[in-house]
Motif scaffolding. Sequence first.
Motif, short mmCIF file in Angstrom:
data_model
loop_
_atom_site.label_atom_id
_atom_site.label_comp_id
_atom_site.label_asym_id
_atom_site.label_seq_id
_atom_site.Cartn_x
_atom_site.Cartn_y
_atom_site.Cartn_z
N ILE A 190 -4.88 1.39 -5.20
CA ILE A 190 -5.73 0.77 -4.31
C ILE A 190 -6.84 -0.10 -4.97
N SER A 227 0.74 -1.22 0.06
CA SER A 227 0.17 -0.04 -0.11
C SER A 227 0.81 1.39 0.04
N THR A 263 -12.90 1.11 -0.02
CA THR A 263 -12.41 1.42 -1.14
C THR A 263 -13.34 2.49 -2.13
#
Length: 162
Positions: free
Chosen positions: A79, A31, A102
């Motif tokens: 993402i 991430s 998300t």
Amino acid sequence: MLHSLLQKFDTARPFSTVSAHCDIPCGIYDSTPAQIFALSVLRYCHQIDGLGDSKEDQAKLVRLVADKEKHAESVKHEIRVIWGDYFKGELLEKYPNIHELTHSIMMAGSAAKQSVSVEKAQKLVDLVNEFAEIFWETKGVETYRATCPYEPKVETVYPKLG
């Protein structure tokens, strides 16, 4: 013809079955790039806030806005890849809110692209930090929050490695 030959061979001497979680089974997800892109969006907004009315500042504004929008789109891309390729099966059961989070990141990324608001950029950073905490938890890695050592010097989630 080749396919038929391979099917016959597979019937006589079966191939091992393999599967992968994504198109290229590298298994490497992180991430951190999304976090850096989100921090960049916030930094660009701070820089835009500091501009004046000179022609030089107007030219700089154009460059900053263009880069801000690219980085906001990059947040969304990073993402989306983790959400779509990594979060599957048991992880979706364990983290059912990952879909909503998300989606919130996608919306915040779009909002950050559409404006030069420091508040909207900060919201994007906050949501991506939340995503990072969940991501590292799925890997069994503890996280901590600290002020990043570069501008915009805001709280950021880091994995405790080693």
